[in-house]
Design a protein around this motif. Sequence first.
Motif, PDB file in Angstrom:
ATOM      1  N   ALA A  83      17.749  23.914  23.232  1.00  0.00           N
ATOM      2  CA  ALA A  83      17.803  25.264  22.670  1.00  0.00           C
ATOM      3  C   ALA A  83      19.055  26.026  23.075  1.00  0.00           C
ATOM      4  O   ALA A  83      19.457  26.966  22.391  1.00  0.00           O
ATOM      5  N   ASN A  84      19.688  25.626  24.182  1.00  0.00           N
ATOM      6  CA  ASN A  84      20.813  26.397  24.711  1.00  0.00           C
ATOM      7  C   ASN A  84      22.097  25.591  24.898  1.00  0.00           C
ATOM      8  O   ASN A  84      23.095  26.133  25.375  1.00  0.00           O
ATOM      9  N   GLY A  85      22.085  24.318  24.533  1.00  0.00           N
ATOM     10  CA  GLY A  85      23.245  23.472  24.803  1.00  0.00           C
ATOM     11  C   GLY A  85      24.197  23.289  23.649  1.00  0.00           C
ATOM     12  O   GLY A  85      25.117  22.463  23.727  1.00  0.00           O
ATOM     13  N   ASN A  86      24.009  24.052  22.579  1.00  0.00           N
ATOM     14  CA  ASN A  86      24.886  23.904  21.411  1.00  0.00           C
ATOM     15  C   ASN A  86      26.014  24.918  21.398  1.00  0.00           C
ATOM     16  O   ASN A  86      26.574  25.231  20.358  1.00  0.00           O
ATOM     17  N   ARG A  87      26.330  25.426  22.554  1.00  0.00           N
ATOM     18  CA  ARG A  87      27.372  26.441  22.685  1.00  0.00           C
ATOM     19  C   ARG A  87      28.738  25.855  22.333  1.00  0.00           C
ATOM     20  O   ARG A  87      29.062  24.719  22.698  1.00  0.00           O
ATOM     21  N   ILE A  88      29.535  26.613  21.615  1.00  0.00           N
ATOM     22  CA  ILE A  88      30.879  26.164  21.257  1.00  0.00           C
ATOM     23  C   ILE A  88      31.739  26.122  22.507  1.00  0.00           C
ATOM     24  O   ILE A  88      31.790  27.077  23.287  1.00  0.00           O
ATOM     25  N   ILE A  89      32.405  25.012  22.722  1.00  0.00           N
ATOM     26  CA  ILE A  89      33.236  24.850  23.915  1.00  0.00           C
ATOM     27  C   ILE A  89      34.566  25.565  23.729  1.00  0.00           C
ATOM     28  O   ILE A  89      35.351  25.228  22.847  1.00  0.00           O
ATOM     29  N   THR A  90      34.796  26.555  24.561  1.00  0.00           N
ATOM     30  CA  THR A  90      36.081  27.251  24.624  1.00  0.00           C
ATOM     31  C   THR A  90      36.515  27.282  26.084  1.00  0.00           C
ATOM     32  O   THR A  90      35.676  27.316  26.992  1.00  0.00           O
ATOM     33  N   PRO A  91      37.816  27.270  26.343  1.00  0.00           N
ATOM     34  CA  PRO A  91      38.281  27.209  27.739  1.00  0.00           C
ATOM     35  C   PRO A  91      37.712  28.294  28.643  1.00  0.00           C
ATOM     36  O   PRO A  91      37.418  28.036  29.818  1.00  0.00           O
ATOM     37  N   ASP A  92      37.523  29.509  28.123  1.00  0.00           N
ATOM     38  CA  ASP A  92      37.139  30.627  28.985  1.00  0.00           C
ATOM     39  C   ASP A  92      35.772  30.465  29.648  1.00  0.00           C
ATOM     40  O   ASP A  92      35.509  31.083  30.677  1.00  0.00           O
ATOM     41  N   ILE A  93      34.895  29.638  29.081  1.00  0.00           N
ATOM     42  CA  ILE A  93      33.569  29.491  29.695  1.00  0.00           C
ATOM     43  C   ILE A  93      33.629  28.625  30.957  1.00  0.00           C
ATOM     44  O   ILE A  93      32.657  28.558  31.699  1.00  0.00           O
ATOM     45  N   PHE A  94      34.773  27.988  31.207  1.00  0.00           N
ATOM     46  CA  PHE A  94      34.910  27.109  32.372  1.00  0.00           C
ATOM     47  C   PHE A  94      35.766  27.738  33.472  1.00  0.00           C
ATOM     48  O   PHE A  94      36.383  27.033  34.270  1.00  0.00           O
ATOM     49  N   LYS A  95      35.777  29.066  33.536  1.00  0.00           N
ATOM     50  CA  LYS A  95      36.658  29.747  34.485  1.00  0.00           C
ATOM     51  C   LYS A  95      36.195  29.648  35.932  1.00  0.00           C
ATOM     52  O   LYS A  95      36.914  30.080  36.837  1.00  0.00           O
ATOM     53  N   HIS A  96      35.017  29.093  36.165  1.00  0.00           N
ATOM     54  CA  HIS A  96      34.540  28.921  37.542  1.00  0.00           C
ATOM     55  C   HIS A  96      34.654  27.471  38.020  1.00  0.00           C
ATOM     56  O   HIS A  96      34.196  27.140  39.111  1.00  0.00           O
ATOM     57  N   ILE A  97      35.254  26.632  37.217  1.00  0.00           N
ATOM     58  CA  ILE A  97      35.352  25.211  37.560  1.00  0.00           C
ATOM     59  C   ILE A  97      36.784  24.874  37.973  1.00  0.00           C
ATOM     60  O   ILE A  97      37.732  25.028  37.193  1.00  0.00           O
ATOM     61  N   ILE A  98      36.927  24.426  39.206  1.00  0.00           N
ATOM     62  CA  ILE A  98      38.230  24.124  39.795  1.00  0.00           C
ATOM     63  C   ILE A  98      38.543  22.636  39.617  1.00  0.00           C
ATOM     64  O   ILE A  98      37.689  21.784  39.821  1.00  0.00           O
TER      65      ILE A  98
END
Length: 346
Positions: A83-98
């Motif tokens: 229900a929640n995993g179909n989010r469009i991948i954009t760079p900004d959602i990964f701003k907490h991943i080093i």
Amino acid sequence: MRSWVIGYLKTALIVVGVVSVLLPLSLVLTSKIRPDTSSGAMQRVFVEASRLKKLLSVAETDSRQHDSQRAVRYRNRKDFCAANGNRIITPDIFKHIIVNDKYKILYCSVPKVACTNWRRVMLILTGKMNTTDPMKIKASDVHGSYDDYLTYLSDLSIEDIKYRLKNYYKFVFTREPFERILSAYRNKFKGKNPFFHKRYGKNIVRKYRANSWNTNPDGKDVSFGEYVHYLTDYTRREPLNEHWEKMTELCHPCLINYDLVSSYDDLQEDSVRLLDKIGASKIVQFPKRSASYKHAETEELLRQFYSQIPPVLLDQLMEVYYSDFLMFRYKVPNSLRNLTNWKVKL
């Protein structure tokens, strides 16, 4: 209506507890009369009552949406991600991943889960530090000037992001949600944090404390109850700060297939094994946990603070952080199990 506003309104009425106040309050709330502007004291009472009435009206509409969301229950992580995993991948959602390309690792940094120490380690692994002792790097520098030495997944192109998500070792350290929420409160609102007092504390006090309409709070004395009201307020427009944002929103476990999902309780042991696995244990050692940390004290702190919160608010707090409990396999702490019936069962 199960919104926090009802509880807030009832509490305000009980605390006032004087006929001269209760009467005009009830009259205003039922729209029977208009305030007598000839009396300054009475005018303030009517203004406060009108403000509560307005909050109630706004929340009623929002609560209907909340009630429909509350009806959704996911039996397991697979259902949740469907229900929640179909989010469009954009760079900004990964701003907490080093990212570290040399060791081919991706680390999701979660505030209040030893993220400062892990960021110290990640800084040393860049090869740009003049020390291999993490504790010689000041925390203020870790989150300040040295942050520019780190590469985040959000800095990369979509193609580079997808490549690293597929080929790099991905890990995250999580924490029991209620414990993490409390840790953030104690650190940001009970400690010396002028930024948080000004940026968040002032508005929290002004909005959730009774009779605060004509005050100019400094934000230094936010109560735990006011903080929980803030977290559970579905009329709140601003996004949650990363220190109390849901871990699922920071790390996106439905989008990222983590190789290691560890917990705060296993932090020391799993950090040592991880550094050994990637071949970095001879370069840097993860800082040892403070000897002052004791799980029993944590349980007592949890009960001490959460016992102040009305059961209806505890249930709503579980609603807010439900995805963290579900996706990272957490249960309600033993010390909190008897505080409410917990309408969400995990």
